[in-house]
Motif scaffolding. Structure first.
Motif, PDB file in Angstrom:
ATOM      1  N   ARG A 135       2.243   5.673  -6.035  1.00 43.83           N
ATOM      2  CA  ARG A 135       1.182   4.903  -5.378  1.00 43.83           C
ATOM      3  C   ARG A 135       0.171   5.806  -4.667  1.00 43.83           C
ATOM      4  O   ARG A 135       0.563   6.717  -3.950  1.00 43.83           O
ATOM      5  CB  ARG A 135       1.803   3.948  -4.352  1.00 43.83           C
ATOM      6  CG  ARG A 135       2.689   2.898  -4.981  1.00 43.83           C
ATOM      7  CD  ARG A 135       3.396   2.092  -3.921  1.00 43.83           C
ATOM      8  NE  ARG A 135       4.415   1.237  -4.523  1.00 43.83           N
ATOM      9  CZ  ARG A 135       5.389   0.664  -3.839  1.00 43.83           C
ATOM     10  NH1 ARG A 135       5.490   0.830  -2.534  1.00 43.83           N
ATOM     11  NH2 ARG A 135       6.268  -0.101  -4.462  1.00 43.83           N
ATOM     12  N   THR A 136      -1.101   5.495  -4.888  1.00 39.83           N
ATOM     13  CA  THR A 136      -2.160   6.157  -4.123  1.00 39.83           C
ATOM     14  C   THR A 136      -3.132   5.081  -3.648  1.00 39.83           C
ATOM     15  O   THR A 136      -3.180   3.989  -4.230  1.00 39.83           O
ATOM     16  CB  THR A 136      -2.955   7.168  -4.979  1.00 39.83           C
ATOM     17  OG1 THR A 136      -3.739   6.432  -5.927  1.00 39.83           O
ATOM     18  CG2 THR A 136      -2.050   8.156  -5.703  1.00 39.83           C
ATOM     19  N   PRO A 137      -3.913   5.372  -2.612  1.00 37.91           N
ATOM     20  CA  PRO A 137      -4.879   4.371  -2.122  1.00 37.91           C
ATOM     21  C   PRO A 137      -5.865   3.944  -3.217  1.00 37.91           C
ATOM     22  O   PRO A 137      -6.211   2.772  -3.316  1.00 37.91           O
ATOM     23  CB  PRO A 137      -5.600   5.105  -0.985  1.00 37.91           C
ATOM     24  CG  PRO A 137      -4.623   6.128  -0.516  1.00 37.91           C
ATOM     25  CD  PRO A 137      -3.867   6.569  -1.746  1.00 37.91           C
ATOM     26  N   HIS A 181      -4.151   1.681  -5.597  1.00 39.00           N
ATOM     27  CA  HIS A 181      -3.861   0.423  -4.908  1.00 39.00           C
ATOM     28  C   HIS A 181      -5.087  -0.476  -4.898  1.00 39.00           C
ATOM     29  O   HIS A 181      -5.001  -1.678  -5.183  1.00 39.00           O
ATOM     30  CB  HIS A 181      -3.412   0.722  -3.471  1.00 39.00           C
ATOM     31  CG  HIS A 181      -2.818  -0.468  -2.786  1.00 39.00           C
ATOM     32  ND1 HIS A 181      -3.225  -0.910  -1.549  1.00 39.00           N
ATOM     33  CD2 HIS A 181      -1.832  -1.316  -3.168  1.00 39.00           C
ATOM     34  CE1 HIS A 181      -2.522  -1.968  -1.202  1.00 39.00           C
ATOM     35  NE2 HIS A 181      -1.662  -2.240  -2.168  1.00 39.00           N
ATOM     36  N   ARG A 222       3.402   9.872   1.446  1.00 38.74           N
ATOM     37  CA  ARG A 222       4.282   9.870   0.273  1.00 38.74           C
ATOM     38  C   ARG A 222       3.513   9.873  -1.037  1.00 38.74           C
ATOM     39  O   ARG A 222       4.067  10.216  -2.074  1.00 38.74           O
ATOM     40  CB  ARG A 222       5.228   8.679   0.314  1.00 38.74           C
ATOM     41  CG  ARG A 222       6.388   8.887   1.291  1.00 38.74           C
ATOM     42  CD  ARG A 222       7.470   7.854   1.046  1.00 38.74           C
ATOM     43  NE  ARG A 222       8.039   7.959  -0.285  1.00 38.74           N
ATOM     44  CZ  ARG A 222       8.749   6.999  -0.859  1.00 38.74           C
ATOM     45  NH1 ARG A 222       8.940   5.854  -0.217  1.00 38.74           N
ATOM     46  NH2 ARG A 222       9.257   7.151  -2.041  1.00 38.74           N
ATOM     47  N   THR A 250       1.035  10.935  -4.041  1.00 44.20           N
ATOM     48  CA  THR A 250       0.808  12.256  -4.618  1.00 44.20           C
ATOM     49  C   THR A 250      -0.599  12.744  -4.290  1.00 44.20           C
ATOM     50  O   THR A 250      -0.888  13.907  -4.379  1.00 44.20           O
ATOM     51  CB  THR A 250       0.996  12.234  -6.137  1.00 44.20           C
ATOM     52  OG1 THR A 250       0.208  11.164  -6.649  1.00 44.20           O
ATOM     53  CG2 THR A 250       2.439  12.029  -6.491  1.00 44.20           C
ATOM     54  N   ARG A 251      -1.473  11.782  -3.955  1.00 40.73           N
ATOM     55  CA  ARG A 251      -2.810  12.163  -3.530  1.00 40.73           C
ATOM     56  C   ARG A 251      -3.079  11.509  -2.183  1.00 40.73           C
ATOM     57  O   ARG A 251      -2.613  10.403  -1.920  1.00 40.73           O
ATOM     58  CB  ARG A 251      -3.850  11.671  -4.546  1.00 40.73           C
ATOM     59  CG  ARG A 251      -4.033  12.613  -5.706  1.00 40.73           C
ATOM     60  CD  ARG A 251      -4.972  12.004  -6.721  1.00 40.73           C
ATOM     61  NE  ARG A 251      -4.279  11.013  -7.550  1.00 40.73           N
ATOM     62  CZ  ARG A 251      -4.894  10.204  -8.378  1.00 40.73           C
ATOM     63  NH1 ARG A 251      -6.194  10.205  -8.453  1.00 40.73           N
ATOM     64  NH2 ARG A 251      -4.214   9.351  -9.119  1.00 40.73           N
ATOM     65  N   LYS A 252      -3.865  12.127  -1.383  1.00 37.50           N
ATOM     66  CA  LYS A 252      -4.233  11.564  -0.079  1.00 37.50           C
ATOM     67  C   LYS A 252      -5.547  10.808  -0.219  1.00 37.50           C
ATOM     68  O   LYS A 252      -6.384  11.145  -1.031  1.00 37.50           O
ATOM     69  CB  LYS A 252      -4.395  12.695   0.940  1.00 37.50           C
ATOM     70  CG  LYS A 252      -3.073  13.330   1.342  1.00 37.50           C
ATOM     71  CD  LYS A 252      -2.545  12.712   2.642  1.00 37.50           C
ATOM     72  CE  LYS A 252      -1.090  13.047   2.892  1.00 37.50           C
ATOM     73  NZ  LYS A 252      -0.925  14.484   3.106  1.00 37.50           N
ATOM     74  N   ALA A 253      -5.691   9.806   0.651  1.00 35.57           N
ATOM     75  CA  ALA A 253      -6.971   9.102   0.698  1.00 35.57           C
ATOM     76  C   ALA A 253      -8.044  10.073   1.152  1.00 35.57           C
ATOM     77  O   ALA A 253      -7.764  10.956   1.956  1.00 35.57           O
ATOM     78  CB  ALA A 253      -6.885   7.949   1.670  1.00 35.57           C
ATOM     79  N   ALA A 296       0.852  -1.189   0.000  1.00 38.17           N
ATOM     80  CA  ALA A 296       0.000   0.000   0.000  1.00 38.17           C
ATOM     81  C   ALA A 296       0.890   1.242   0.000  1.00 38.17           C
ATOM     82  O   ALA A 296       2.055   1.164   0.380  1.00 38.17           O
ATOM     83  CB  ALA A 296      -0.892  -0.019   1.234  1.00 38.17           C
ATOM     84  N   PRO A 297       0.346   2.388  -0.460  1.00 43.45           N
ATOM     85  CA  PRO A 297       1.144   3.609  -0.434  1.00 43.45           C
ATOM     86  C   PRO A 297       1.566   3.941   0.990  1.00 43.45           C
ATOM     87  O   PRO A 297       0.794   3.719   1.923  1.00 43.45           O
ATOM     88  CB  PRO A 297       0.201   4.675  -0.980  1.00 43.45           C
ATOM     89  CG  PRO A 297      -1.088   4.021  -1.265  1.00 43.45           C
ATOM     90  CD  PRO A 297      -1.004   2.582  -0.975  1.00 43.45           C
ATOM     91  N   TRP A 336       3.938  -1.051 -10.447  1.00 41.26           N
ATOM     92  CA  TRP A 336       3.622  -0.686  -9.065  1.00 41.26           C
ATOM     93  C   TRP A 336       4.868  -0.804  -8.176  1.00 41.26           C
ATOM     94  O   TRP A 336       5.160   0.085  -7.380  1.00 41.26           O
ATOM     95  CB  TRP A 336       2.508  -1.591  -8.535  1.00 41.26           C
ATOM     96  CG  TRP A 336       2.103  -1.252  -7.135  1.00 41.26           C
ATOM     97  CD1 TRP A 336       2.570  -1.818  -5.975  1.00 41.26           C
ATOM     98  CD2 TRP A 336       1.166  -0.244  -6.728  1.00 41.26           C
ATOM     99  NE1 TRP A 336       1.985  -1.232  -4.885  1.00 41.26           N
ATOM    100  CE2 TRP A 336       1.116  -0.262  -5.316  1.00 41.26           C
ATOM    101  CE3 TRP A 336       0.370   0.672  -7.424  1.00 41.26           C
ATOM    102  CZ2 TRP A 336       0.299   0.599  -4.587  1.00 41.26           C
ATOM    103  CZ3 TRP A 336      -0.446   1.516  -6.687  1.00 41.26           C
ATOM    104  CH2 TRP A 336      -0.470   1.480  -5.292  1.00 41.26           C
ATOM    105  N   GLU A 389       6.618   6.152  -5.757  1.00 41.27           N
ATOM    106  CA  GLU A 389       6.163   7.550  -5.679  1.00 41.27           C
ATOM    107  C   GLU A 389       4.817   7.758  -6.361  1.00 41.27           C
ATOM    108  O   GLU A 389       4.168   8.790  -6.165  1.00 41.27           O
ATOM    109  CB  GLU A 389       7.235   8.477  -6.283  1.00 41.27           C
ATOM    110  CG  GLU A 389       7.278   8.539  -7.810  1.00 41.27           C
ATOM    111  CD  GLU A 389       7.861   7.291  -8.484  1.00 41.27           C
ATOM    112  OE1 GLU A 389       8.308   6.364  -7.774  1.00 41.27           O
ATOM    113  OE2 GLU A 389       7.844   7.233  -9.730  1.00 41.27           O
TER     114      GLU A 389
END
Lengths: 381, 396
Positions: B263-265, B268, A375, A377-380, A370-371, B256, B261
């Motif tokens: 990766r986002t939720p 994912h 770090r 580039t977008r937030k959940a 998982a991110p 992936w 750098e």
């Protein structure tokens, strides 16, 4: 990843036929629907017929410990049939999960007698955790006081109403142990459940003397193993359920006529059913693979279980939802059994971890991390 | 020893004896391949005299492995998929002895490559509607029309061709199947450039092409039956033993892992859904292979193709998003003629665009859903407005 048989052996086909015959005879949908109106008279005789007469309760227990010496493959076939009939029996909770926990106890120890009694169908057990507990997740365990007296409460336990003995994960200074507590010492509050064919109960014990069957710290691994096998084989129950939904819907659409045509001839419906068929066939492969890896104690077991749960839970829900929609009005009635399947499917999707939980578990198992927080580039959201 | 074990043992001895007589190190490649054909080791399930030994198809890997281990040249099967996979089994099933003797050996050795002249601008999913006309003149057929989506036409020596020889009967009944000489002066091949920029395929214009009647495969008016046999072979390709994370999802998983750098939720979640779907598809394919073990695939193979197309398209699209800025770039729009097509090759943009063809080529996903619904689930067929109508009277 060794080459595992993803089909059914002749022995497994025979077992299926026996179970299916009995369920056709003794588990009609009208009697199952009655459970929602409080009539559970079907449960005890049906469970006795399956557990004792057909000797299914001991499938996972080796011969030398009083069982039938079969494997997870056979138990999975039984679960397919139980799912197909939405049978309200504690096979998964007692003969799979509780039994697997006890198989984690050393032979020759205090768990032997109970294991043999479960295998014979003389007794029925339940692991005291919420049905939604997933393998790999933290297990809420109760406290043990002086002299092994157990206190605490656990909500939403499946198989509790049918059990005469409970396996309780208990926190000790050395880690988790598993205690046996007799049902008569436990306050059992039945819960009005979304799925009344696997009705839940809230349990409470107050300074009840328990017997330590698996000492700490081995109890934790035994409980985890029970949950993992439960999750792996639940996929087969979900497969059977989904197959019933597909078969019943196809059969209905070949009969139902509107606009002067059999409605199964409309391409919009044909394509939906073709897609559903593909999803259900895929569920068969995933569920069979999970059962085969458990039976073979294959190193791929954890991945296979997570894949099966990530897939089959959703497929069962989709199959039941499609069954309701494509049956039209009749599918929405209390009289038609489709709702039994939807309720079991939706509850089963949450049992032993949601598909989303199992995908997250898979991310760790197959190294697709998982991110890292902060770090991306977008937030959940 | 079981019959199969005996056959296997006997086959091993044959390969050893063949290698003793034809040392791959010192034998000319073509000579080696011709000798292999004549020894019945080309395709062991074909009959003796036509490159085979009449053995079960399951024994073929025995030959391939032993010859490869000895450093033997192969017949470059990847460059000859249509010949080996479609033309050959059809010629074997419907050809005369003379046709089998003439065509199968150079087909197998790769001396003569093949293409398929089936689809037309007006006959895609509805293949039986082809309008390329074949008119009998003495011992020849004169063929006029236009074919499309022909891979390898610019290299092919021969083509399998379906043409309309009787417009006065219903469409399925008026077709005849031919083996067409691609060097005929009436054959014109033009590249068909596609959305990737390259041209894998061709348009083929047929103007007064002469085909001797001796190159008719099957009876006059039996073209549909013969073509169906060819197309059934097209869907045989369910693949072999496939490892986890093969294909497009393997590419995506690598992206992936290599780009923390990016990766986002949200990505994912989509990645894991794709991964699960691809793994389940792999197991489903494996289960189907176990079911079939040997022999012809049923309509269940259509289900696998549906899944493959969807995964390839979604995973390649997700891969582009995951690459972000890099995904905005494309390697090369130049019109080239690729030697062979690799769905998971080149760059992410190419893979995304090429994957669009996966749900169209070899049966659209819509037609495949009809196949599954009708032939697996037994639901009613589509209403046919062209039933009992002569082809010439159909609206076009």
């Amino acid at each position: 990843m060794s080459k595992l048989n993803l089909l059914y052996t002749e022995v497994e086909d025979d077992l299926r036929a026996t179970v299916r015959d009995l369920l056709a005879d003794r588990c009609q949908s009208s009697a199952v629907i009655a459970a929602y109106d409080g009539d559970r008279s079907l449960v005890v005789p049906l469970w006795k017929a399956l557990a004792t007469d057909l000797e299914l309760a001991g499938l996972l227990v080796p011969d030398e410990r009083g069982g039938a010496g079969a494997s997870a493959r056979e138990a999975a076939v039984v679960l397919e049939e139980l799912g197909r009939a939405v049978a309200p029996v504690p096979f998964l909770t007692s003969s799979v999960v509780a039994t697997t926990v006890l198989l984690g106890a050393e032979a020759g120890g205090p768990a032997d007698d109970l294991l043999a009694a479960l295998a014979a169908g003389d007794r029925t057990a339940a692991l005291v955790v919420p049905l939604s507990t997933a393998p790999g997740a933290a297990v809420a365990s109760l406290a043990a006081g002086a002299g092994g007296r157990v206190s605490g409460s656990v909500t939403s336990v499946a198989g509790a109403l049918e059990a005469d003995v409970f396996l309780v994960p208990v926190t000790t200074p050395d880690g988790t142990a598993v205690y046996a507590v007799p049902a008569e010492a436990v306050r059992i509050d039945p819960v009005v459940s979304l799925d009344m064919t696997r009705q839940l109960a809230d349990l409470a014990v107050d300074s009840v003397p328990g017997e330590a069957l698996i000492a700490a710290p081995a109890g934790a691994a035994a409980v985890q193993r029970g949950l993992e096998v439960g999750a792996a084989l639940l996929a087969s129950e979900q497969l059977g359920l989904a197959q019933w939904c597909l078969t019943a819907t196809v059969a209905y659409l070949k009969e139902r006529r509107q606009f002067g045509r059999v409605v199964g001839g409309f391409q919009a419906l044909k394509h939906r059913l073709a897609d559903l068929y593909v999803a259900v066939e895929s569920a068969a492969a995933a569920a069979r693979h999970a059962a085969a890896t458990v039976a073979a104690d294959d190193p791929d077991r954890a991945v296979a279980t997570a894949v099966a749960q990530a897939w089959c839970g959703d497929v069962a829900v989709r199959a039941a939802e499609e069954a309701i929609q494509l049956h039209g009005g009749i599918g929405m009635t209390w009289e038609h059994p489709a709702h039994l399947y939807l309720k079991r499917a939706k509850a089963g999707q949450i049992a032993f971890g949601t598909p989303g939980f199992h995908r997250a578990r898979l991310a760790e198992l197959v190294e697709l991390p998982a991110p890292t927080v902060g770090r991306g580039t977008r937030k959940a959201p | 020893m079981s019959t199969e074990a005996t056959a296997r043992e006997d086959l091993r001895r044959r390969v050893t004896a063949f290698l003793a007589e034809h040392d791959p190190a010192t034998t000319d490649r073509l000579e080696f391949l011709r000798a292999r054909y004549d020894a019945g080791l080309a395709w062991v399930w074909f009959p003796p005299g036509h490159g085979g030994l009449g053995l079960p198809r399951a024994l073929q890997p025995e030959v391939e492995q032993r010859l490869a281990a000895a450093g033997a040249p192969d017949n470059n099967p990847r460059a000859n998929g249509i010949g080996l996979g479609m033309a050959a089994p059809t010629i074997l099933a419907f050809g005369t002895e003379e046709q089998k003797r003439r065509f199968l050996r150079p087909l197998w050795t790769g001396e003569e490559s093949w293409c398929q002249l089936f689809s037309e601008p007006g006959a895609g999913s509805d293949l039986a509607a082809v309008s390329t006309r074949g008119v009998r003149e003495g011992d020849d057929w004169i063929v006029n029309g236009q074919k499309v989506w022909t891979s390898g036409a610019h290299r092919a020596r021969w083509a399998i061709l379906v043409a309309r020889t009787d417009p006065d009967v219903v469409k399925h009944a008026g077709l005849t199947y031919f083996l067409c000489d691609m060097t005929d002066p009436g054959v014109e091949v033009r590249p068909l450039r596609q959305i990737t920029g390259e041209a894998e395929f061709n348009e083929v214009f047929l103007t007064d092409v002469h085909i001797p009647d001796s190159q008719r495969l099957g009876g006059e008016g039996e073209g549909w039956k013969v073509a169906t046999a060819t197309l059934n072979n097209e869907r045989v390709a369910i693949g072999g033993d496939i490892p986890r994370e093969s294909g497009m999802v393997g590419v995506l998983s690598r992206t992936w892992r290599e780009h923390p750098e990016r990766r986002t939720p949200e990505l994912h979640d989509r990645l894991l859904r794709m991964w699960v779907e691809a793994e389940v598809a792999r197991l489903t394919g494996e289960r189907l292979r176990q079911k079939l073990a040997v022999g012809q695939p049923g309509p269940e193979g259509s289900a696998m193709k549906l899944v493959f197309a969807r995964i390839a398209q979604e995973a390649s699209g997700l891969d582009l998003e995951l690459l972000g800025e890099e995904g905005l770039r494309y390697s090369d729009w130049a019109m080239v003629r690729p030697e062979r097509v690799d769905f998971t090759g080149r760059d992410a943009g190419y893979r995304y665009l090429r994957a669009k063809g996966n749900s169209i080529e070899g049966g659209t996903s819509e037609i495949l859903r009809n196949v599954v619904a009708e032939r697996v689930l037994g639901l009613p067929g589509e209403p046919r407005v062209d039933k009992d109508v002569a082809w010439k009277d159909l609206p076009r």
